[in-house]
Enzyme design. Sequence first.
Site, PDB file in Angstrom:
ATOM      1  CB  CYS A   2      -1.105   0.104   1.336  1.00 36.55           C
ATOM      2  SG  CYS A   2      -2.225  -1.250   1.199  1.00 36.55           S
ATOM      3  NE  ARG A  27       4.554   1.663  -0.072  1.00 34.26           N
ATOM      4  CZ  ARG A  27       5.810   1.466   0.927  1.00 34.26           C
ATOM      5  NH1 ARG A  27       6.844   1.621   0.509  1.00 34.26           N
ATOM      6  NH2 ARG A  27       5.325   1.105   2.202  1.00 34.26           N
ATOM      7  CD1 TRP A  72      -0.094  -6.529  -2.710  1.00 37.57           C
ATOM      8  CD2 TRP A  72      -0.347  -6.849  -0.726  1.00 37.57           C
ATOM      9  NE1 TRP A  72       0.257  -7.615  -2.443  1.00 37.57           N
ATOM     10  CE2 TRP A  72      -0.083  -8.238  -1.206  1.00 37.57           C
ATOM     11  CE3 TRP A  72      -0.776  -7.014   0.432  1.00 37.57           C
ATOM     12  CZ2 TRP A  72       0.048  -9.308  -0.686  1.00 37.57           C
ATOM     13  CZ3 TRP A  72      -0.749  -8.249   1.419  1.00 37.57           C
ATOM     14  CH2 TRP A  72      -0.079  -9.548   0.698  1.00 37.57           C
ATOM     15  CG  ASN A  98       1.095   0.910   4.396  1.00 39.10           C
ATOM     16  OD1 ASN A  98       0.774  -0.541   4.403  1.00 39.10           O
ATOM     17  ND2 ASN A  98       2.322   1.244   4.059  1.00 39.10           N
ATOM     18  N   GLY A  99      -1.120  -1.030   6.350  1.00 39.46           N
ATOM     19  CA  GLY A  99      -1.021  -1.736   7.706  1.00 39.46           C
ATOM     20  C   GLY A  99      -2.076  -2.598   7.714  1.00 39.46           C
ATOM     21  CD  GLU A 481      16.890 -14.245  -6.181  1.00 39.29           C
ATOM     22  OE1 GLU A 481      16.309 -14.531  -5.000  1.00 39.29           O
ATOM     23  OE2 GLU A 481      16.697 -13.136  -6.796  1.00 39.29           O
ATOM     24  CE  LYS A 485      14.004 -12.040  -8.837  1.00 35.71           C
ATOM     25  NZ  LYS A 485      14.315 -12.182  -7.621  1.00 35.71           N
ATOM     26  CD  GLU A 488      10.346 -12.525  -7.275  1.00 34.79           C
ATOM     27  OE1 GLU A 488       9.433 -12.458  -6.415  1.00 34.79           O
ATOM     28  OE2 GLU A 488      11.486 -12.612  -7.434  1.00 34.79           O
ATOM     29  CG  HIS A 504      18.290 -38.358  -0.459  1.00 36.88           C
ATOM     30  ND1 HIS A 504      18.551 -39.581  -0.308  1.00 36.88           N
ATOM     31  CD2 HIS A 504      19.487 -37.841  -0.473  1.00 36.88           C
ATOM     32  CE1 HIS A 504      19.678 -39.582  -0.040  1.00 36.88           C
ATOM     33  NE2 HIS A 504      20.429 -38.561  -0.327  1.00 36.88           N
ATOM     34  CE  LYS A 601      11.651  -3.486  -4.958  1.00 37.11           C
ATOM     35  NZ  LYS A 601      12.400  -4.790  -5.296  1.00 37.11           N
TER      36      LYS A 601
HETATM   37  C1  G6P Z   1       9.008  -8.817  -1.153  1.00 41.14           C
HETATM   38  C2  G6P Z   1       9.536  -8.773  -2.544  1.00 41.14           C
HETATM   39  C3  G6P Z   1      10.908  -9.495  -2.839  1.00 41.14           C
HETATM   40  C4  G6P Z   1      11.703  -9.140  -1.722  1.00 41.14           C
HETATM   41  C5  G6P Z   1      11.208  -9.360  -0.182  1.00 41.14           C
HETATM   42  C6  G6P Z   1      12.030  -8.345   0.761  1.00 41.14           C
HETATM   43  O1  G6P Z   1       8.616 -10.078  -1.031  1.00 41.14           O
HETATM   44  O2  G6P Z   1       8.551  -8.974  -3.476  1.00 41.14           O
HETATM   45  O3  G6P Z   1      11.457  -9.064  -4.066  1.00 41.14           O
HETATM   46  O4  G6P Z   1      13.021  -9.912  -1.787  1.00 41.14           O
HETATM   47  O5  G6P Z   1      10.091  -8.330  -0.268  1.00 41.14           O
HETATM   48  O6  G6P Z   1      12.309  -7.369   0.558  1.00 41.14           O
HETATM   49  P1  G6P Z   1      13.256  -6.292   1.424  1.00 41.14           P
HETATM   50  O7  G6P Z   1      12.906  -4.755   0.854  1.00 41.14           O
HETATM   51  O8  G6P Z   1      13.069  -6.757   2.777  1.00 41.14           O
HETATM   52  O9  G6P Z   1      14.502  -6.759   0.823  1.00 41.14           O
END
Ligand code: G6P
Length: 606
Positions: A2, A27, A72, A98-99, A481, A485, A488, A504, A601
């Site tokens: 948000c 956001r 969001w 927001n929250g 990672e 990627k 997501e 396993h 994000k």
């Molecule tokens: C969200 C984003 C990720 C990010 C994570 C941690 O889930 O979609 O891309 O890695 O938050 O974010 P930060 O700002 O704490 O690195």
Amino acid sequence: MCGIVAYVGPKDAAPILLEGLQRLEYRGYDSAGVVVSNKGLKMRKVKGRVADLAAVVPARFKGGLGIGHTRWATHGAPSDVNAHPHLSGDERIAVVHNGIIENADELRAKLEADGAIFLSETDTEVLSHLIARTVKESDSLEEAVRTALKRVVGTYGIAVIDSERPGEVVVARNGSPIVLGIGEKEMFAASDVAALVRYTRQVVHLEDGEIAVLKADGFNTFASDARETAKETLTVDWEAGHYDTGGYEHYLLKEISEQPDTVARTLRGRLDDRFHIAHLGGLNMDARETRSFRRVKIIGCGSAYYSGQIGAQLIEELARIPADAEPASEFRYRSPVVEADTLYVAISQSGETYDTLAAVQELKRKGGRVLGIVNTVGSAIARECDGGVYLHAGPEVSVASTKAFTSTAVAFALLALHLGRVRDLSPADGRRICEGLRRLPDQIKEILALEPQLQELAKKYAEAPSMMFVGRVRGYPVAREGAQKLKEISYVHAEAYPASELKHGPLALIGPDMPTVAIVPDDELLDKNLTTLGEIRARGGRVLMVGHRAVDPKLADDCVVVPRNEIELDPILLSIPLQLFAYHAAVALGRDVDKPRNLAKSVTVE
Ligand code: G6P
């Protein structure tokens, strides 16, 4: 999670709010709304993106006071009605939030019993109804907000306006960020400086529990007990241009492509050629303290956590201190044992991820020593930590992390070098690592030049319903990672496993429909990795190998060959082709690359 924007000043608020919301859309982007005050409150809100909102805000929306929001969803599905702002029944008070208000159900029941009629399913609407009641018994909007918030349990960043006080906006913070922007006879507030930098670089961060009153000619801040607080003004060095796509089709591609520069910035001024050590001025620890730690514990969420796994590996290898990484959300809920001789490291690009922030606060409460590896200067996590390393990677806008991930791994290499050189890492090895770090930007350029090949491979493999990613030891976090990627941004299911664990269980999944991306660095585990490739191929699995030299075509269908650095630093480089692979897979599948579904994000809720 948000985005909030507020404006008070001589200009029309609506265009400024819309522009700010666009900058904050990373956001949250399921619905958006604005309200301006001009002889009563005028509001528009829609399910959809900020562009959809802009299309329905009429030109006659005049007025120099307003608040806006991009959402969001947490309480209530995305819809026009659940979008913020929320008004009180008498349409006097408007709130954006927001929250999460944890006692929203209880407050709602009491307000309904008192005659309030709720229009939405949101927790936020209780705030507008509550403030509409307290404002009648208060001398100021600030007092009304403070009194209302005393009844609220939960997290919030809020902005509130009152149609009967057209010259002020009140903002408050508890757990969700609020930044004030100081302009020329105008004031702004937002969840992030991204919304402010077009208008001002002078910002003030609110602390938890603080309330601010903004008027065109200035602001005042108050603690929860109504005492006025003194604030420090910071000058932000991120510019509006940092938030543009710069001619690239997507922010993600721009941010991947920036990495030669961003890595150079993370390294700048930090390598010492005399003692072959890293200078990290923000650690706030002398050599004796630095030597006293017997363990390192790293916490973060999402890609930050995976970069922490690379970091743990680097610290164990270079400093020979036991180190491990854990998701911050798990760490904070399991009542961790906090020890004085453990160095805790919290990672966050945004510096505001709630689970990471809460874990840091839990650590501080238990007397732990916490360093932050953070990109956003002055953010909540940066302020909460005892010291740390800033990434200097510039703002990262695309939801999926790329340049911040890489810079975090580089920052860990610097930290590991620093910890190692006050212990047993020899000057020769220190020099080897310094030289390796210096080579990274040019080697990243070489990897970026592989984009046409990765684009072709992405098209070829993106059709698969599911993909496996495997790596061993240094390669395992890279695989994790890489899978993150891909899933997501392309929504292709991807799993990451340590290569040796395949047999396993997950080997049962391998077949023509489940290709494997294998991370195969040219290290002491090369032969073991080649054996794994053979096992996959023997089950009819296709293999895309990412490593330092092409392997026998019997072992891999395709090979991506990246330049070699020092073996400890190779994971940093091996991650980059996987970013381009995921990007092009997402483009090939027609996904919304920068704003993948269901994600945000900055996750500022639990
Ligand atoms: C969200 C984003 C990720 C990010 C994570 C941690 O889930 O979609 O891309 O890695 O938050 O974010 P930060 O700002 O704490 O690195």
